[in-house]
Design a protein around this motif. Structure first.
Motif, PDB file in Angstrom:
ATOM      1  N   ASP A  80      16.991  33.654   3.077  1.00  0.00           N
ATOM      2  CA  ASP A  80      17.610  34.841   3.658  1.00  0.00           C
ATOM      3  C   ASP A  80      17.944  35.862   2.574  1.00  0.00           C
ATOM      4  OD1 ASP A  80      18.670  36.248   5.879  1.00  0.00           O
ATOM      5  OD2 ASP A  80      20.676  35.779   5.142  1.00  0.00           O
ATOM      6  N   ALA A  83      14.757  37.506   1.394  1.00  0.00           N
ATOM      7  CA  ALA A  83      14.269  38.544   2.312  1.00  0.00           C
ATOM      8  C   ALA A  83      15.121  39.808   2.196  1.00  0.00           C
ATOM      9  CB  ALA A  83      14.284  38.016   3.747  1.00  0.00           C
ATOM     10  N   VAL A  87      13.801  43.483   1.103  1.00  0.00           N
ATOM     11  CA  VAL A  87      13.919  44.666   1.959  1.00  0.00           C
ATOM     12  C   VAL A  87      14.609  45.810   1.210  1.00  0.00           C
ATOM     13  CG1 VAL A  87      15.163  45.541   3.954  1.00  0.00           C
ATOM     14  CG2 VAL A  87      13.765  43.510   4.164  1.00  0.00           C
ATOM     15  N   ALA A  90      12.197  47.126  -1.351  1.00  0.00           N
ATOM     16  CA  ALA A  90      11.163  47.983  -0.774  1.00  0.00           C
ATOM     17  C   ALA A  90      11.696  49.396  -0.595  1.00  0.00           C
ATOM     18  CB  ALA A  90      10.699  47.422   0.579  1.00  0.00           C
TER      19      ALA A  90
ATOM     20  N   GLY B  94       9.092  46.632   5.050  1.00  0.00           N
ATOM     21  CA  GLY B  94      10.374  46.463   4.390  1.00  0.00           C
ATOM     22  C   GLY B  94      11.333  47.601   4.702  1.00  0.00           C
ATOM     23  N   VAL B  95      10.839  48.822   4.556  1.00  0.00           N
ATOM     24  CA  VAL B  95      11.721  49.967   4.784  1.00  0.00           C
ATOM     25  C   VAL B  95      12.109  50.050   6.259  1.00  0.00           C
ATOM     26  CG1 VAL B  95      11.910  52.469   4.659  1.00  0.00           C
ATOM     27  CG2 VAL B  95      10.814  51.228   2.824  1.00  0.00           C
ATOM     28  N   LEU B  97      12.436  47.564   8.332  1.00  0.00           N
ATOM     29  CA  LEU B  97      13.471  46.550   8.559  1.00  0.00           C
ATOM     30  C   LEU B  97      14.790  47.006   7.968  1.00  0.00           C
ATOM     31  CD1 LEU B  97      11.873  43.063   7.935  1.00  0.00           C
ATOM     32  CD2 LEU B  97      12.828  43.954  10.035  1.00  0.00           C
ATOM     33  N   PHE B  98      14.685  47.648   6.792  1.00  0.00           N
ATOM     34  CA  PHE B  98      15.906  48.142   6.155  1.00  0.00           C
ATOM     35  C   PHE B  98      16.648  49.072   7.108  1.00  0.00           C
ATOM     36  CE2 PHE B  98      18.113  51.275   3.516  1.00  0.00           C
ATOM     37  CZ  PHE B  98      18.912  50.437   2.776  1.00  0.00           C
ATOM     38  N   TYR B 102      18.938  46.118   8.280  1.00  0.00           N
ATOM     39  CA  TYR B 102      19.667  45.766   7.059  1.00  0.00           C
ATOM     40  C   TYR B 102      20.672  46.826   6.631  1.00  0.00           C
ATOM     41  CZ  TYR B 102      17.038  41.526   6.128  1.00  0.00           C
ATOM     42  OH  TYR B 102      16.530  40.273   6.214  1.00  0.00           O
ATOM     43  N   PRO B 104      23.538  49.477   6.333  1.00  0.00           N
ATOM     44  CA  PRO B 104      24.759  49.756   7.086  1.00  0.00           C
ATOM     45  C   PRO B 104      24.511  50.954   7.995  1.00  0.00           C
ATOM     46  CG  PRO B 104      25.189  49.648   4.711  1.00  0.00           C
ATOM     47  CD  PRO B 104      23.726  49.572   4.887  1.00  0.00           C
ATOM     48  N   PRO B 105      25.060  50.940   9.213  1.00  0.00           N
ATOM     49  CA  PRO B 105      24.731  51.979  10.194  1.00  0.00           C
ATOM     50  C   PRO B 105      24.940  53.388   9.643  1.00  0.00           C
ATOM     51  CG  PRO B 105      26.253  50.369  11.114  1.00  0.00           C
ATOM     52  CD  PRO B 105      25.960  49.936   9.739  1.00  0.00           C
ATOM     53  N   ILE B 107      24.367  54.613   6.752  1.00  0.00           N
ATOM     54  CA  ILE B 107      23.312  55.195   5.929  1.00  0.00           C
ATOM     55  C   ILE B 107      21.928  55.045   6.550  1.00  0.00           C
ATOM     56  CG2 ILE B 107      24.678  54.685   3.872  1.00  0.00           C
ATOM     57  CD1 ILE B 107      22.487  52.762   3.046  1.00  0.00           C
ATOM     58  N   VAL B 111      18.708  57.645   5.857  1.00  0.00           N
ATOM     59  CA  VAL B 111      17.534  57.051   5.228  1.00  0.00           C
ATOM     60  C   VAL B 111      16.291  57.341   6.056  1.00  0.00           C
ATOM     61  CG1 VAL B 111      16.401  54.869   4.713  1.00  0.00           C
ATOM     62  CG2 VAL B 111      18.731  55.258   3.973  1.00  0.00           C
ATOM     63  N   TYR B 113      15.826  59.803   7.902  1.00  0.00           N
ATOM     64  CA  TYR B 113      15.499  61.212   7.736  1.00  0.00           C
ATOM     65  C   TYR B 113      14.769  61.438   6.415  1.00  0.00           C
ATOM     66  CZ  TYR B 113      16.092  66.244   7.444  1.00  0.00           C
ATOM     67  OH  TYR B 113      15.847  67.581   7.345  1.00  0.00           O
ATOM     68  N   VAL B 114      15.232  60.784   5.371  1.00  0.00           N
ATOM     69  CA  VAL B 114      14.587  60.942   4.066  1.00  0.00           C
ATOM     70  C   VAL B 114      13.141  60.465   4.128  1.00  0.00           C
ATOM     71  CG1 VAL B 114      14.555  60.028   1.718  1.00  0.00           C
ATOM     72  CG2 VAL B 114      16.682  60.861   2.693  1.00  0.00           C
ATOM     73  N   ARG B 194      18.411  43.156  22.355  1.00  0.00           N
ATOM     74  CA  ARG B 194      19.582  42.550  21.735  1.00  0.00           C
ATOM     75  C   ARG B 194      19.758  41.106  22.159  1.00  0.00           C
ATOM     76  NH1 ARG B 194      22.882  44.820  18.555  1.00  0.00           N
ATOM     77  NH2 ARG B 194      24.339  43.188  18.023  1.00  0.00           N
ATOM     78  N   GLU B 198      20.405  37.968  19.820  1.00  0.00           N
ATOM     79  CA  GLU B 198      21.619  37.154  19.920  1.00  0.00           C
ATOM     80  C   GLU B 198      21.291  35.702  20.226  1.00  0.00           C
ATOM     81  OE1 GLU B 198      24.326  39.048  22.587  1.00  0.00           O
ATOM     82  OE2 GLU B 198      24.973  40.448  21.025  1.00  0.00           O
ATOM     83  N   ARG B 207      19.949  35.837   9.145  1.00  0.00           N
ATOM     84  CA  ARG B 207      19.391  37.129   9.566  1.00  0.00           C
ATOM     85  C   ARG B 207      17.864  37.131   9.442  1.00  0.00           C
ATOM     86  NH1 ARG B 207      22.024  42.464   7.405  1.00  0.00           N
ATOM     87  NH2 ARG B 207      21.836  41.360   5.446  1.00  0.00           N
ATOM     88  N   TRP B 208      17.383  36.576   8.360  1.00  0.00           N
ATOM     89  CA  TRP B 208      15.933  36.545   8.158  1.00  0.00           C
ATOM     90  C   TRP B 208      15.269  35.686   9.225  1.00  0.00           C
ATOM     91  CZ3 TRP B 208      11.789  38.678   6.904  1.00  0.00           C
ATOM     92  CH2 TRP B 208      10.650  37.977   6.558  1.00  0.00           C
TER      93      TRP B 208
ATOM     94  N   MET C  53      29.966  35.417  16.875  1.00  0.00           N
ATOM     95  CA  MET C  53      28.929  36.336  17.342  1.00  0.00           C
ATOM     96  C   MET C  53      29.501  37.754  17.452  1.00  0.00           C
ATOM     97  SD  MET C  53      25.918  35.154  17.796  1.00  0.00           S
ATOM     98  CE  MET C  53      25.059  36.167  18.983  1.00  0.00           C
ATOM     99  N   PHE C  91      23.964  32.935  27.272  1.00  0.00           N
ATOM    100  CA  PHE C  91      24.328  34.312  27.575  1.00  0.00           C
ATOM    101  C   PHE C  91      24.287  34.616  29.062  1.00  0.00           C
ATOM    102  CE2 PHE C  91      23.015  34.091  23.257  1.00  0.00           C
ATOM    103  CZ  PHE C  91      23.837  34.973  22.603  1.00  0.00           C
TER     104      PHE C  91
END
Lengths: 366, 314, 259
Positions: A80, A83, A87, A90, B94-95, B97-98, B102, B104-105, B107, B111, B113-114, B194, B198, B207-208, C53, C91
């Protein structure tokens, strides 16, 4: 209650112990600082470039953190972390060329731009001096002409698709063809315009209007797409309310549907302009290149900013005897690139502002 | 919906106002124009390009006929696009997924936009940067590749002293297609329901593992089509390649030497200037080939999208 | 292996918004605990804090303590991933992984942890879990079919099978029957009865009759007023709750005067 060793993940004997060994929170920061430090050291010792050093730092980080995690937290957590590191890496690596490019354009471009650069053309310029006046006007005229051609066609096509053609064969065919058009390479669009005008005027023809035709071929699909999307967002209740007042369909479209979607449509058009204004290849083949100002779209070659950049780059002239440095064309190319990027960014910004400015209005109407 | 499409069979013929008729007619004409324009692209390119298939032999020099002229160009086009894809796809994913999972909301949106800004930079500026900045900066990398991986045909070298090689062109192309593939991929990643995410998390996935369990299977076809659209862009890109490559009509996998195959598009851009009518016809004919290749790629991409949409519907 | 859960002074936030305030309770091991209350009172939110969660939602956080067999779930040393392996969740809407077969859905969680699993081992887990979820007889001949090909009730039982395949000690259910028809609902309720011999079960339900049918203990959540955080009004054995509640507002809710 069984307690298994955490490094030996066993499928079933889930340990009652929830507290598995974890890296402390500052682990990420620590590894990052160490990576940067090591890479900085190597860069200083071997004389690598800044970019090389950054890449090394990223590689160290991507390798270091998961290794530590593997030793402490076990295989899954390490995967994890790996990864996550990849990311982030990248993302960081993709930023490198962007920042580099913008920095170079601004750095070299600013030193090239002065009053002469913006108000002179390249006629009879040998060596340094000269400017982009002719190219600026060419770009404005050609893009304007392309907009004049593509906005009515694009808008009416979108109206057809949303309001009239629902489910009809022509509509389905059009949607498909718009898709195909999106994928046309820009140089093919240029060749198309060239073929068209060669057929009419003979093989040596190069006119600005041809460039406008080529650009509109690239612009139309973008306009259709965005306008279609915006029209579909107009709630059907509005149309029905209008019909219920006895208003004919075409007036409903003109008076109710289009005004509601106007902000989005303008945004789409401005974005489409910003997309094609930087196109080079089609203008190169059909509008040609020249050193003089030409205000007539229908007669003779016309210079545009992107083509200007290309020709200054590919024939930059020679460095005057006894001087050091780059040939004078490079400086002009950077200057023109800065002007072009500024135009594109301003257009993008305008599009966003229009988009947000009009958006609440449509919301209120809804 | 209900009012816009009244039931067709009516005893009395509906009154059609002149205004309606004109407006509907204009809309239909616009749609037909698009059809005509596209047909025109094909027809005009064919009319002007066909003579290029059987021009006097000296036009094709150093090759002898059309196909041996266009062959190396097709090879170069595909090679440049593939190199670009190999570099761009991992970064795009990668980007994407970022942005979707990955960052934080706060930024993530800037990102995104960039990255879109990358797409707005005109290709000629990329070419300028590639030719004047990247090419010289990348020389040590090519030296290193030559010394350490020289046994691979791709890095057989000897490395070009100008740095204007297929590898450099591929990198510039990659930077140009990253925004496209990223934009589409991040959209499909973000659309992962979602609930599925979940479900994976509730099973104790990291997460991965959640991304592998829930996001990738869901997004696979979307990512494939994003890659194909990027490929289409890379195949047709002209200026960046024309400005970075110093080209010669060869077929070689060597990415770092100073003899590199041109691409169809860059070949047109570098030769249009001194084009005689015969040569012009030849260039147009190669353009037709390019059109066919990109059409095929885009068509395949769309087919993949369509198939996956049907699968989801089922 | 089932575990009890002790919750003390738990506040749950979405960003700055306090959603649930001051919850104290002890959830018994090997029993069914039900949460009831009007919608929006935070019972699902509270449920999601029991296996961390809740923090999946950006900006969400908690204050207070959740203790599972002597360990605090929100201790910085605790890995949320490990928590979720031991506290499974089902769920509101069935959510089998759409690209996986029935078999792969069940085995998905176990595959995460085992480097390599023998086919026979995997088969055993799948059969055991599907039997545990009362689904084995219905699907044993089509394990390779997509999980989405099942009916809604079967999908939900597949999700339960998936959750128990990793052998959790606690099973959280967030309105597991609200998307199902009455027949499927009663199948799930029967299943809950069987599962409580091995698992600690916590279930959120909209349906008071369901709470009365399946649970041993019941917690009633309510809002103090509109815009105020939700809180736990009463926590008692189900029989007492439905016959002789301590709080007047519980009685009002149960007898249908509001909610």
């Amino acid at each position: 209650m069984s307690t298994t060793t955490p490094l030996e993940p066993d499928t079933f004997a889930i340990s009652a112990n929830l507290a598995q060994p974890r890296l402390p929170r500052w682990a990420v920061v620590l590894v990052g600082v160490i990576s940067l430090g090591l890479a900085g050291l190597v860069t200083l010792l071997t004389g690598w470039s800044l970019v090389g050093g950054l890449v090394l730092a990223i590689l160290l980080m991507v390798a270091g953190l998961p290794t530590w995690s593997l030793l402490v937290e076990g295989r899954r957590a390490a995967a994890d972390r790996f990864a996550t590191a990849l990311v982030w890496a990248a993302f960081a690596v993709v930023l490198v060329p962007l920042v580099w490019l913008i920095w170079m354009v601004v750095d070299h471009g600013l030193s090239a731009i002065d009053r002469e650069f913006l108000t002179y053309d390249m006629r009879n310029v040998v060596g340094s001096g000269g400017g982009i006046y002719h190219a600026l006007w060419g770009t404005i005229l050609v893009t304007l002409a392309a907009t004049v051609i593509s906005v009515p066609i694009g808008l009416f096509t979108a109206i057809y698709l949303v309001e009239y053609g629902r489910g009809k064969r022509l509509a389905r065919a059009t949607t498909f063809l718009v898709d195909v058009m999106t994928g046309i390479p820009s140089i093919v669009a240029g060749l198309f315009a060239l073929s068209l005008f060669v057929l009419i005027f003979g093989p040596a023809i190069r006119i600005g209007f041809g460039g406008a035709v080529a650009l509109s071929l690239l612009m139309i699909p973008t306009v259709v797409r965005s306008a279609e999307e915006m029209l579909r967002l107009v709630p059907n209740d509005l149309r029905e309310a209008s019909y219920a007042l006895g208003i004919p369909k075409w007036r409903t479209i003109v008076k109710v549907v289009l005004p509601t979607a106007l902000g989005g449509i303008i945004t789409g058009v401005v974005l489409a302009i910003s997309r094609v204004i930087g196109e080079t290849a089609p203008l190169l083949v059909v509008a040609g290149a020249t050193d003089s100002v030409n205000f007539n779209l229908f007669d003779g070659r016309m210079m545009t900013l992107p083509v200007y950049i290309f020709s200054q780059y590919s024939s930059p002239g020679v460095v005057p005897v006894g001087m050091e440095g780059d040939p004078p064309g490079y400086a002009r190319a950077w200057g023109a690139a800065l002007v072009l990027i500024v135009i594109v960014m301003v257009l993008n910004l305008v599009a966003r502002i229009i988009g947000t400015y009009f958006a609440p209005k449509t919301d209120r109407r809804r | 919906m209900s009012v816009t499409a009244p039931p067709q069979p009516r005893p009395a013929k509906a009154v059609v106002r002149p205004g309606d008729r004109i407006f509907a007619g204009a809309a239909r004409v616009a749609a037909l124009t698009i059809m005509l324009a596209l047909a025109g692209v094909f027809v005009f390119l064919a009319i002007e390009g066909l003579p290029g298939l059987s021009a006097p032999a000296h036009i094709y020099a150093p090759a002898e006929d059309f196909w041996s002229y266009v062959g190396p160009l097709v090879f170069g086009t595909i090679l440049a696009a593939v190199v670009a894809l190999i570099i761009a796809v991992p970064f795009s994913i990668g980007v994407a997924l970022f942005i979707s999972h990955y960052a934080p909301p706060r930024i993530a949106a800037p990102v995104a936009y960039v990255i879109d800004l990358l797409a707005a930079v005109p290709s000629v500026v990329y070419g300028l940067w590639g030719g004047l900045a990247l090419a010289s900066a990348i020389r040590p990398v090519m030296d290193w590749l030559y010394e350490n991986l020289g046994f691979l045909p791709f890095f057989a070298g000897p490395p070009s002293v100008t740095g204007r090689t297929m590898l450099t062109a591929g990198i510039v192309l990659a930077i140009m297609i990253v925004p496209i593939t990223t934009a589409i991929s991040r959209e499909v990643f973000a659309q992962t329901p979602r609930l599925h995410e979940e479900a994976a998390m509730a099973l104790g996935a990291t997460r991965w593992e959640m991304i592998r369990l829930a996001v990738f299977p869901y997004a696979r076809s979307g990512v494939i089509s994003a890659v194909m659209l990027g490929l289409g862009r890379a195949l047709g890109e002209t200026m960046a390649v024309a400005m970075v490559l110093s080209a010669s009509p060869v077929v070689t996998l060597n990415l770092i030497s100073d003899t590199n195959p041109a691409t169809i598009a860059s070949n047109i851009a570098s030769n249009y200037k001194e084009a005689t009518p015969d040569k012009q016809a030849l260039l147009i004919a190669t353009g037709l080939v390019l059109f066919a290749v990109t059409f095929a790629v885009n068509f395949a991409a769309r087919w993949v999208i369509g198939r996956s949409e049907r699968n989801v519907a089922r | 292996m089932a575990k009890s859960i002790d919750v003390s002074d738990l506040n749950i936030y979405y960003g700055d918004f306090l959603a649930v305030e001051g919850v104290n309770m002890t959830i018994r091991a090997k029993a069914v605990t039900a949460f009831i209350g009007p919608s929006g009172c935070g019972k699902s939110t509270f449920l999601r804090t029991l296996n961390r969660m809740h923090e999946v939602i950006p900006g969400a956080r908690v204050e207070g303590k959740v203790m599972v067999s002597g360990q605090s779930l929100y201790d910085p040393a605790i890995d949320p991933v490990a928590v979720r392996r031991q506290i499974g969740m089902v769920f509101q809407r069935p959510n089998p992984f759409p690209t996986m077969s029935i078999y792969d859905n069940v085995i998905a969680g176990s595959k995460l942890n085992a480097k390599k699993m023998k086919r026979s081992e995997a088969d055993a887990i799948v059969e055991k879990s599907l039997r545990g979820a009362n689904l084995w007889n219905e699907v044993k001949d089509r394990l390779d079919k997509p999980g989405m090909s099942l009916s809604g009730g079967q999908q939900q039982r597949l999700c339960i099978a998936r959750a128990i395949a990793v052998e959790p000690e606690v099973l959280l259910m967030d309105e597991p029957c609200s998307a199902l028809d009455p027949i499927s609902t009663s199948a799930i309720e029967d299943l809950i009865h069987e599962l409580k011999s091995e698992y600690t079960i916590v279930i959120v339900t909209h349906n008071m009759q369901q709470a009365a049918r399946v649970s041993d203990e019941t917690g009633f959540f309510n809002l103090k007023a509109a815009g105020q955080p939700g809180h736990l009004v009463e926590f008692n054995p189900t029989t007492k709750m439905f016959t002789n509640p301590d709080e007047p507002s519980t009685e009002a809710y149960i007898s249908g005067r509001f909610g």
